[in-house]
Write an enzyme that holds these catalytic residues in place. Sequence first.
Site, PDB file in Angstrom:
ATOM      1  N   HIS A  55      15.916 -37.844  -7.062  1.00 35.71           N
ATOM      2  CA  HIS A  55      15.219 -38.346  -5.870  1.00 35.71           C
ATOM      3  C   HIS A  55      13.733 -37.997  -5.906  1.00 35.71           C
ATOM      4  CE1 HIS A  55      18.911 -39.738  -4.131  1.00 35.71           C
ATOM      5  NE2 HIS A  55      19.462 -38.555  -4.367  1.00 35.71           N
ATOM      6  N   GLU A  83      16.886 -18.109  -7.950  1.00 34.26           N
ATOM      7  CA  GLU A  83      16.479 -16.778  -8.395  1.00 34.26           C
ATOM      8  C   GLU A  83      15.927 -16.827  -9.827  1.00 34.26           C
ATOM      9  OE1 GLU A  83      15.829 -14.195  -6.971  1.00 34.26           O
ATOM     10  OE2 GLU A  83      16.001 -12.550  -8.402  1.00 34.26           O
ATOM     11  N   CYS A 139       0.822  -1.196   0.000  1.00 31.24           N
ATOM     12  CA  CYS A 139       0.000   0.000   0.000  1.00 31.24           C
ATOM     13  C   CYS A 139       0.868   1.263   0.000  1.00 31.24           C
ATOM     14  CB  CYS A 139      -0.949   0.087   1.192  1.00 31.24           C
ATOM     15  SG  CYS A 139      -2.059  -1.318   1.301  1.00 31.24           S
ATOM     16  N   LYS A 197       5.753  -4.903  -4.209  1.00 31.67           N
ATOM     17  CA  LYS A 197       7.194  -4.875  -4.040  1.00 31.67           C
ATOM     18  C   LYS A 197       7.614  -4.829  -2.579  1.00 31.67           C
ATOM     19  CE  LYS A 197      11.334  -3.053  -5.948  1.00 31.67           C
ATOM     20  NZ  LYS A 197      11.693  -4.378  -6.475  1.00 31.67           N
ATOM     21  N   LYS A 251      12.214 -15.539 -10.727  1.00 30.79           N
ATOM     22  CA  LYS A 251      12.001 -14.463 -11.709  1.00 30.79           C
ATOM     23  C   LYS A 251      10.971 -14.900 -12.738  1.00 30.79           C
ATOM     24  CE  LYS A 251      13.125 -11.477 -10.501  1.00 30.79           C
ATOM     25  NZ  LYS A 251      13.677 -11.420  -9.210  1.00 30.79           N
ATOM     26  N   GLU A 285       7.324 -15.349 -11.176  1.00 30.44           N
ATOM     27  CA  GLU A 285       6.618 -14.153 -10.671  1.00 30.44           C
ATOM     28  C   GLU A 285       6.133 -13.251 -11.791  1.00 30.44           C
ATOM     29  OE1 GLU A 285       8.789 -11.660  -7.861  1.00 30.44           O
ATOM     30  OE2 GLU A 285      10.641 -11.871  -8.980  1.00 30.44           O
ATOM     31  N   ASN A 332      -1.606   2.183   5.665  1.00 35.51           N
ATOM     32  CA  ASN A 332      -0.736   1.097   5.212  1.00 35.51           C
ATOM     33  C   ASN A 332      -0.354   0.305   6.451  1.00 35.51           C
ATOM     34  OD1 ASN A 332       1.273  -0.539   4.146  1.00 35.51           O
ATOM     35  ND2 ASN A 332       2.822   1.086   4.192  1.00 35.51           N
ATOM     36  N   GLY A 333      -0.631  -0.997   6.440  1.00 36.13           N
ATOM     37  CA  GLY A 333      -0.309  -1.821   7.600  1.00 36.13           C
ATOM     38  C   GLY A 333      -1.492  -2.703   7.947  1.00 36.13           C
ATOM     39  N   ARG A 347       3.816  -0.486  -4.764  1.00 32.28           N
ATOM     40  CA  ARG A 347       3.538  -0.975  -3.412  1.00 32.28           C
ATOM     41  C   ARG A 347       2.223  -1.753  -3.326  1.00 32.28           C
ATOM     42  NH1 ARG A 347       6.851   1.711   0.194  1.00 32.28           N
ATOM     43  NH2 ARG A 347       5.551   1.017   1.908  1.00 32.28           N
ATOM     44  N   TRP A 373      -2.787  -2.883  -1.664  1.00 30.91           N
ATOM     45  CA  TRP A 373      -2.549  -4.317  -1.803  1.00 30.91           C
ATOM     46  C   TRP A 373      -3.377  -4.944  -0.694  1.00 30.91           C
ATOM     47  CZ3 TRP A 373      -0.698  -8.491   1.025  1.00 30.91           C
ATOM     48  CH2 TRP A 373      -0.335  -9.625   0.281  1.00 30.91           C
TER      49      TRP A 373
HETATM   50  C1  G6P Z   1       8.906  -8.861  -2.407  1.00 30.72           C
HETATM   51  C2  G6P Z   1       9.580  -8.449  -3.708  1.00 30.72           C
HETATM   52  C3  G6P Z   1      10.863  -9.254  -3.913  1.00 30.72           C
HETATM   53  C4  G6P Z   1      11.772  -9.092  -2.720  1.00 30.72           C
HETATM   54  C5  G6P Z   1      11.058  -9.461  -1.419  1.00 30.72           C
HETATM   55  C6  G6P Z   1      11.870  -9.031  -0.219  1.00 30.72           C
HETATM   56  O1  G6P Z   1       8.405 -10.159  -2.523  1.00 30.72           O
HETATM   57  O2  G6P Z   1       8.717  -8.626  -4.803  1.00 30.72           O
HETATM   58  O3  G6P Z   1      11.519  -8.799  -5.077  1.00 30.72           O
HETATM   59  O4  G6P Z   1      12.893  -9.903  -2.894  1.00 30.72           O
HETATM   60  O5  G6P Z   1       9.810  -8.777  -1.309  1.00 30.72           O
HETATM   61  O6  G6P Z   1      11.906  -7.632  -0.208  1.00 30.72           O
HETATM   62  P1  G6P Z   1      13.061  -6.763   0.407  1.00 30.72           P
HETATM   63  O7  G6P Z   1      12.627  -5.348   0.181  1.00 30.72           O
HETATM   64  O8  G6P Z   1      13.137  -7.127   1.848  1.00 30.72           O
HETATM   65  O9  G6P Z   1      14.312  -7.106  -0.332  1.00 30.72           O
END
Ligand code: G6P
Length: 607
Positions: free
Chosen positions: A504, A481, A2, A602, A485, A488, A101-102, A27, A75
């Site tokens: 396994h 990673e 948010c 994010k 990527k 997502e 926000n929260g 956000r 969000w």
């Molecule tokens: C969200 C983002 C990711 C990030 C993760 C941790 O899921 O989409 O890209 O790695 O949060 O966020 P931070 O700000 O703690 O790196």
Amino acid sequence: MCGIVGYIGYEQAGPFLLDGLQTLEYRGYDSAGVCLNDGSELIVKKAKGKLKVLKDMTHDGEDLRGTVGIGHTRWATHGEPSDVNAHPHLSESGRFAVVHNGIIENYQLLKDYLTSKGVEFRSKTDTEVIAQLLEYYYKGSLVDAVIKALEKLDGSYALGVISQENPDEIIAVRKESPLIIGLGENENFLASDVTAILARTRTIYRLENNEIAILGRESVRIINTDKEEIHKEQETVDWDVNAAKKGGYEHFMFKEIMEQPKAITDTIAPRIKNGRVVLDEVSLSAEELKNFNKINILACGSAYHVGVVAKYIFEKMLRIPVEVDLASEFRYRDPIVNDKTLTVVISQSGETADTKEAMKEAQRRGSHVISIVNVVGSAIAVESDDVIYTWAGPEIAVATTKAYSTQLAVIYLMALYFGEMLGTIVPDEYKALVKELEELPDKINAVLENKERIQYLASKLFNSKDVFFIGRNIDYALSLEGSLKLKEISYIHSEAYAAGELKHGTISLIEEGTPVIALATHEELIGKIVSNIEEVKTRGAQVMCIACDNHKELEGVGEMIFIPKVCDMLLPSLAVIPLQLFAYYVASLKGCDIDQPRNLAKSVTVE
Ligand code: G6P
């Protein structure tokens, strides 16, 4: 999670509120809304969906009247994304408006209480209780009503509040969720993050927990919950205003991928002096460092994946056992951590709720915490014992790229710096590694130049249902990673597997045509990974393989992507580039919303 904005001044607030929300959309983006005081009453406009819906509805805010207002991009936590659950929320009479926000953890209790007093609720959100509490407690002073309401709230919040009766003020307060105040000429601002106000001012206050800001047109007062004045230092933000814009690229993600050589240079160059790594930010002496018998790494998402890479690097170079934990798991597992544990916390935003709480847990148990953070002044940066900033600049795309890469760069710096202090790296190796580290940005540029090859491979695989990523050692860490990527942003199911573990169980999922992306960069294990590639090919897999260009003999094991040869420690920084580009091109071919993938945000400020 948010985004909040607020404006008070002599101009019409609408256009700023909509522009500000645009920069905060990363956000959360399931609904958005604004509320302005038009001089006689509060006018609310809100809409489910991306901000675009609200922008179209209000002609980019031009249709809105009023010189004081608040806005929000959401969000969803409590209550599905909908017009009615979108913020701002009004009290029953419509005289008080709140953006939040929260999470208000005791909202049900408060809601039940207010309902018993005859208050009628409209939404399913936790936030609406705040608006209703304000009305319930209001006796002529908005700030008093806010203070009274705060006494009742449990949980985390950043709040922006306006009221019909107080057209000359916005009240802002935070606890555990970020909020900054922007100071302008005859206008003041409120935002979750500085990017929202950069175009208007660079002078800010960063609110601390339980500080209450009273924003007027010409002044901002900050008080505590006992109404005592707080004198705060102003800060000047030096982020480039264009850094948070797309700059001609179609997507922020692509722009941020291309920015990686510069971001890494910015992160490492100031910390390499005369061929030596100097981390002035770290307060530990060699004696203190030698006292640690374990390193504990805490993070979420991609930052956690950096932690997994770091485990291989630190253990090899420092000879200290490393545990990597998902912050959300660490918090609740009664971890064995004490003053002999060095904790490394990794976070782009510096505000991820689980990471922050895990950090506090480690601190409570006596551990010294070094954080690796991108956002200056964020909670994790401020509350850790030492902070090493990644100088990636603002990262807007939800899927991280340049933050991941700069976090890796800091891990290399730490390995070299601590390795020298502990005497675990011999001088010749140290010198060679520093030199290679300095050359890394150029080598990344070389990999980026090969992007058409990756685009071509993406065009062959973008219709896949499942994709597997395999690797060994540091290649395995990186495959985590690569897989994240892809899933997502393209919504293709993918899994990352340690190549040796595939047999396994997971190999049963390989059938004719299943794409397997094999990472074969780690020099010592090339032979082993080639055997694993053969095992999946025998079962029908189509293989795409990333290898170093000193292993041209691998040509033929699959569709090859060659990267320049570098020492093992630095390999992830090169090999991640094709993985990022692959995910990007696949998502683009599928027509996905690359910068704002569904269901994600994010900055994850809730548990
Ligand atoms: C969200 C983002 C990711 C990030 C993760 C941790 O899921 O989409 O890209 O790695 O949060 O966020 P931070 O700000 O703690 O790196």
